[in-house]
Design a protein around this motif. Structure first.
Motif, PDB file in Angstrom:
ATOM      1  N   UNK A 134       0.808  -1.216   0.000  1.00 46.11           N
ATOM      2  CA  UNK A 134       0.000   0.000   0.000  1.00 46.11           C
ATOM      3  C   UNK A 134       0.839   1.264   0.000  1.00 46.11           C
ATOM      4  N   UNK A 135       2.162   1.121   0.107  1.00 50.72           N
ATOM      5  CA  UNK A 135       3.054   2.282   0.035  1.00 50.72           C
ATOM      6  C   UNK A 135       3.019   2.881  -1.364  1.00 50.72           C
ATOM      7  N   UNK A 136       3.305   4.164  -1.467  1.00 52.03           N
ATOM      8  CA  UNK A 136       3.172   4.847  -2.753  1.00 52.03           C
ATOM      9  C   UNK A 136       4.446   4.716  -3.586  1.00 52.03           C
ATOM     10  N   UNK A 137       4.328   4.071  -4.740  1.00 53.16           N
ATOM     11  CA  UNK A 137       5.437   4.062  -5.704  1.00 53.16           C
ATOM     12  C   UNK A 137       5.552   5.470  -6.280  1.00 53.16           C
ATOM     13  N   UNK A 138       4.395   6.091  -6.526  1.00 59.26           N
ATOM     14  CA  UNK A 138       4.357   7.483  -6.989  1.00 59.26           C
ATOM     15  C   UNK A 138       2.910   7.974  -6.928  1.00 59.26           C
ATOM     16  N   UNK A 139       2.743   9.291  -6.930  1.00 58.69           N
ATOM     17  CA  UNK A 139       1.404   9.846  -7.166  1.00 58.69           C
ATOM     18  C   UNK A 139       1.441  10.490  -8.544  1.00 58.69           C
ATOM     19  N   UNK A 140       0.310  10.489  -9.220  1.00 50.52           N
ATOM     20  CA  UNK A 140       0.316  10.850 -10.633  1.00 50.52           C
ATOM     21  C   UNK A 140      -1.069  11.266 -11.103  1.00 50.52           C
TER      22      UNK A 140
ATOM     23  N   UNK B 132       3.973  11.753 -14.237  1.00 52.92           N
ATOM     24  CA  UNK B 132       4.595  11.319 -12.984  1.00 52.92           C
ATOM     25  C   UNK B 132       5.699  12.279 -12.532  1.00 52.92           C
ATOM     26  N   UNK B 133       6.129  12.105 -11.287  1.00 50.73           N
ATOM     27  CA  UNK B 133       7.156  12.987 -10.730  1.00 50.73           C
ATOM     28  C   UNK B 133       8.516  12.808 -11.401  1.00 50.73           C
ATOM     29  N   UNK B 134       9.273  13.913 -11.433  1.00 47.50           N
ATOM     30  CA  UNK B 134      10.570  13.920 -12.114  1.00 47.50           C
ATOM     31  C   UNK B 134      11.545  12.905 -11.516  1.00 47.50           C
ATOM     32  N   UNK B 135      11.599  12.872 -10.203  1.00 47.47           N
ATOM     33  CA  UNK B 135      12.599  12.037  -9.545  1.00 47.47           C
ATOM     34  C   UNK B 135      12.273  10.555  -9.545  1.00 47.47           C
ATOM     35  N   UNK B 136      11.072  10.199  -9.984  1.00 48.41           N
ATOM     36  CA  UNK B 136      10.632   8.810  -9.860  1.00 48.41           C
ATOM     37  C   UNK B 136      10.354   8.132 -11.200  1.00 48.41           C
TER      38      UNK B 136
ATOM     39  N   UNK C 265       1.294  24.779  -3.511  1.00 46.30           N
ATOM     40  CA  UNK C 265       0.704  23.443  -3.306  1.00 46.30           C
ATOM     41  C   UNK C 265       0.555  23.161  -1.811  1.00 46.30           C
ATOM     42  N   UNK C 266       1.458  23.711  -1.003  1.00 51.42           N
ATOM     43  CA  UNK C 266       1.380  23.446   0.429  1.00 51.42           C
ATOM     44  C   UNK C 266       0.163  24.155   1.047  1.00 51.42           C
ATOM     45  N   UNK C 267      -0.145  25.366   0.614  1.00 47.19           N
ATOM     46  CA  UNK C 267      -1.357  26.040   1.083  1.00 47.19           C
ATOM     47  C   UNK C 267      -2.600  25.230   0.708  1.00 47.19           C
ATOM     48  N   UNK C 268      -2.521  24.531  -0.429  1.00 45.88           N
ATOM     49  CA  UNK C 268      -3.658  23.713  -0.880  1.00 45.88           C
ATOM     50  C   UNK C 268      -3.625  22.317  -0.257  1.00 45.88           C
ATOM     51  N   UNK C 269      -2.546  21.995   0.490  1.00 42.46           N
ATOM     52  CA  UNK C 269      -2.344  20.663   1.094  1.00 42.46           C
ATOM     53  C   UNK C 269      -2.282  19.554   0.056  1.00 42.46           C
ATOM     54  N   UNK C 270      -1.721  19.852  -1.110  1.00 47.61           N
ATOM     55  CA  UNK C 270      -1.458  18.795  -2.096  1.00 47.61           C
ATOM     56  C   UNK C 270      -0.173  18.079  -1.669  1.00 47.61           C
ATOM     57  N   UNK C 271      -0.188  16.748  -1.746  1.00 51.36           N
ATOM     58  CA  UNK C 271       0.985  15.970  -1.344  1.00 51.36           C
ATOM     59  C   UNK C 271       2.156  16.212  -2.288  1.00 51.36           C
ATOM     60  N   UNK C 272       3.356  16.162  -1.734  1.00 53.29           N
ATOM     61  CA  UNK C 272       4.568  16.188  -2.551  1.00 53.29           C
ATOM     62  C   UNK C 272       5.298  14.870  -2.330  1.00 53.29           C
ATOM     63  N   UNK C 273       5.528  14.143  -3.425  1.00 49.70           N
ATOM     64  CA  UNK C 273       6.174  12.839  -3.291  1.00 49.70           C
ATOM     65  C   UNK C 273       7.571  13.013  -2.680  1.00 49.70           C
ATOM     66  N   UNK C 274       7.899  12.110  -1.740  1.00 51.09           N
ATOM     67  CA  UNK C 274       9.169  12.244  -1.014  1.00 51.09           C
ATOM     68  C   UNK C 274       8.970  12.959   0.305  1.00 51.09           C
ATOM     69  N   UNK C 275       7.827  13.616   0.467  1.00 50.29           N
ATOM     70  CA  UNK C 275       7.488  14.294   1.715  1.00 50.29           C
ATOM     71  C   UNK C 275       6.242  13.666   2.351  1.00 50.29           C
ATOM     72  N   UNK C 276       5.083  13.884   1.719  1.00 47.20           N
ATOM     73  CA  UNK C 276       3.837  13.335   2.276  1.00 47.20           C
ATOM     74  C   UNK C 276       3.564  11.917   1.781  1.00 47.20           C
ATOM     75  N   UNK C 277       4.247  11.515   0.751  1.00 47.33           N
ATOM     76  CA  UNK C 277       4.087  10.167   0.196  1.00 47.33           C
ATOM     77  C   UNK C 277       5.459   9.603  -0.112  1.00 47.33           C
TER      78      UNK C 277
END
Lengths: 364, 129
Positions: A91-97, A111-115, A231-243
Motif C-alpha cells: 500500500x506504500x506509494x510508488x508514486x502519485x500521478x 509522474x514525478x521527475x525524480x521517480x 501546493x502546500x497552502x492547498x495541502x497537495x501531497x509532494x512525493x518524497x514528503x507526504x508520500x
C-alpha cells in the motif's frame, strides 16, 4: 545534472537555479512571495518539463491501469483525468500521478521527475502478460503549467480550442500557437489553470510567446519555490514528503484517491487500513507562535515526540507558519495543540482542517 | 545599494558599526539579496554572550534558514525587536533600520579580523558571487 529545454531562458531571466530531482531548475526569478501572489491574483507560468510522461497503449491498456492505480479508472472517459496513487503490495506509494484517458486503449501517466525510472520499472514489471506498449515520453514532451485567474484569458489568445468549455480534470488535443498540444484544466496551485504538453523542440517558442501575450494580464514566470508554497497552502501531497514507498495514501490523508474496486496492487493492505484506521496520519497544522516549520522538524505533545514535519513554510497568503506533518493517530484531531521543535526550542502550533487554501477555480 | 564606507564587514556578510565600545551589527545588502524575501528573524536574548565567527541569530526566507554570525565577541546589550514583527525591514534597509543587535565589544583587536568596505567588495568580486 539534467537541464530542461528552457534552461537558458531561465538564466536569461535571472533565475536562481537549484538542483531538484536530478534537474537544474529555477527556484525563483524575483522572489518566492511575489511569484506566489502573482499566481494567486494574475497568472504564473511554470517550466515543468522535468516531469515524466508515460504512455500505455494496447488492447489491455485499461486492464493494466485498473490494476496499477488506486482510482477506479472505469469511471474515466475519453478526455478525462484522475489524480491517484500507484501503490506497491504493502500500500506504500510508488508514486502519485495524474492519468489521462485518450480511450480504453490509450492512457498517459504524468509522474514525478525524480521517480520516472522507478515508475517505468514498476509499470513494466506489473504489465507482464498484458498486451500493452509502455513508452517513456519525457524526452519528447515539454510541459508548461499556466496557473491563476487570468490563465484562461491568456491561453485563449494562443489557441482555437474553446477553453471556456473545458472542465476541471478534462483535457483536449488542439493547437497552441500553431503547435499540436494536449491542454488540460489541471494544476498544482489550487487556482484555475492549465497544464500544456507539446513537442519539446517548441518549448522556447511557446514559453516566450505566453510571457509576451500574457504581459498585459500580469503573467510572470514562477519557480519551484512558489510552486511548493502554492501546493502546500492547498495541502497537495509532494512525493518524497507526504508520500513515499512506505507511506500509504490513507496515511497521507488522501484516502479519497482509493476506490473500492476489483483487484489492484496494494488493495488488500489499503482496504484493511481504511477499515481499521491508520495508526499515523499526515495532518495540517499552523503555528500559533511566530516561527517557520520545516521538513524534518520534530512534533511534540507534552514532552513526547508524536510525529515529524513533512513540509513547512511561511505562508505567503496567510502570513504565518503552516505545515503538514505525520502524527500519531491519537494526536491527529483538529484543534489538538502541539509543539514544533525548532533549533532546540519548542514552538506552539495547532492541528487544523485541510486545506489552508480552498481551490479557487470553480468547476469550470 | 552601496556598502557604507564607515562600516567593517565579515566574510560571512555581516556589517559592524563601531560606536565607542559598542558594535551595531547587521547583514549586508549582498546577504539580503541572496536571501530574498526574509520572513522570520530569531534574535539572541539580551545579555547573551556571543563569540566572533559563531552563530548568534537566524534569518529565514520562505525557502531557507541561515545563521547570522557574530562579527565580534561580547555581550548582547540591545536587540532590534522591530524585526520580529517586520522581518522585511532586513530586505528594505539592511544598513539602517535593519540592524540586528548591539554587542559590547570585548576585545577591540578582533576588529582587525574584519574587512574594510573596499576589502569586502574585493572579496565579493573574487568569490564571484
Amino acid at each position: 545534472m539534467k537541464k530542461t529545454a528552457l534552461y537558458q531562458e531561465h538564466v536569461k531571466l535571472g533565475a536562481k537555479i537549484v538542483e531538484f530531482g536530478g534537474w537544474l531548475m529555477p527556484v525563483f526569478y524575483t522572489n518566492v512571495i511575489d511569484e506566489h501572489i502573482t499566481t494567486r491574483t494574475k497568472a504564473g507560468l511554470f517550466d515543468i518539463c522535468h516531469m515524466g510522461e508515460i504512455m500505455i497503449e494496447g488492447d489491455d491498456a485499461f486492464r493494466l491501469v485498473q490494476k496499477l492505480f488506486t482510482a477506479d479508472i472505469s469511471k474515466l472517459t475519453k478526455g478525462g483525468i484522475v489524480y491517484c496513487v500507484m501503490c506497491n503490495e504493502n500500500g506504500g506509494a510508488v508514486d502519485d500521478l495524474t492519468v489521462y484517458c485518450f480511450d480504453k486503449n490509450k492512457y498517459m501517466l504524468v509522474v514525478n521527475a525524480g521517480t520516472v525510472d522507478k515508475d517505468l520499472e514498476w509499470v513494466k514489471k506489473c504489465s507482464s502478460g498484458f498486451d500493452v506498449a509502455v513508452t517513456d515520453k519525457r524526452k519528447e514532451l515539454a510541459k508548461l503549467d499556466l496557473q491563476g485567474p487570468n490563465a484562461e484569458a491568456i491561453l485563449q489568445k494562443m489557441t482555437k480550442a474553446n477553453l471556456n468549455s473545458l472542465k476541471r480534470f478534462g483535457f483536449i488535443e488542439n493547437e497552441v500557437n500553431g503547435v499540436k498540444a494536449i491542454i488540460s484544466r489541471t494544476g498544482y496551485t489550487a487556482e484555475d489553470g492549465f497544464e500544456i504538453y507539446f513537442g519539446v523542440n517548441k518549448a522556447v517558442e511557446i514559453w516566450n510567446r505566453l510571457l509576451t501575450v500574457g504581459k498585459e494580464s500580469g503573467i510572470k514566470p514562477v519557480g519551484l519555490g512558489a510552486r511548493d508554497t502554492l501546493r502546500l497552502e492547498a495541502c497537495y501531497s509532494l512525493y518524497g514528503h507526504e508520500l513515499d514507498d512506505s507511506i500509504t495514501p490513507i496515511e497521507a490523508g488522501i484516502s479519497f484517491v482509493v476506490d473500492n474496486k476489483d483487484n489492484f496492487v496494494g488493495k488488500e493492505a489499503l482496504i484493511k487500513q481504511k477499515m481499521e484506521g491508520a495508526k499515523r496520519l499526515i495532518m495540517a497544522f499552523e503555528m500559533t507562535d511566530k516561527a517557520v516549520p520545516r521538513n524534518g522538524y520534530e512534533i511534540f505533545k507534552g514532552n513526547r515526540k508524536v510525529g515529524y514535519v513533512t513540509s513547512g513554510t511561511m505562508s505567503p497568503t496567510f502570513k504565518k507558519g503552516i505545515g503538514l506533518g505525520m502524527v500519531e493517530k491519537d494526536n491527529s484531531k483538529t484543534g489538538n495543540e502541539i509543539e514544533i521543535k525548532i533549533r532546540d526550542k519548542l514552538y506552539k502550533a495547532v492541528i487544523v482542517k485541510r486545506p489552508f487554501y480552498e481551490y479557487k477555480g470553480g468547476n469550470k | 545599494m552601496e556598502n557604507p564606507k564607515n562600516l567593517k564587514y565579515s566574510k560571512e556578510h555581516e556589517w559592524i558599526k563601531v560606536e565607542g565600545d559598542i558594535a551595531v551589527v547587521g547583514i549586508t545588502d549582498f546577504a539580503q539579496k541572496q536571501l530574498t524575501d526574509i520572513v522570520f528573524v530569531e534574535l539572541p536574548e539580551e545579555g547573551k554572550h556571543v563569540t566572533q565567527g559563531k552563530a548568534m541569530a537566524v534569518v529565514e526566507s520562505v525557502k531557507s534558514v541561515s545563521d547570522v554570525f557574530a562579527p565580534v565577541s561580547g555581550e548582547v546589550v540591545d536587540i532590534n525587536s522591530e524585526l520580529v514583527d517586520a522581518p522585511e525591514i532586513l530586505n528594505k534597509e539592511p544598513y539602517g533600520k535593519g540592524w540586528i543587535v548591539k554587542v559590547k565589544i570585548e576585545n577591540k583587536s578582533e576588529l582587525n579580523n574584519l574587512l574594510s568596505t573596499e576589502g569586502y567588495e574585493k572579496f565579493l568580486r573574487e568569490t564571484k558571487h
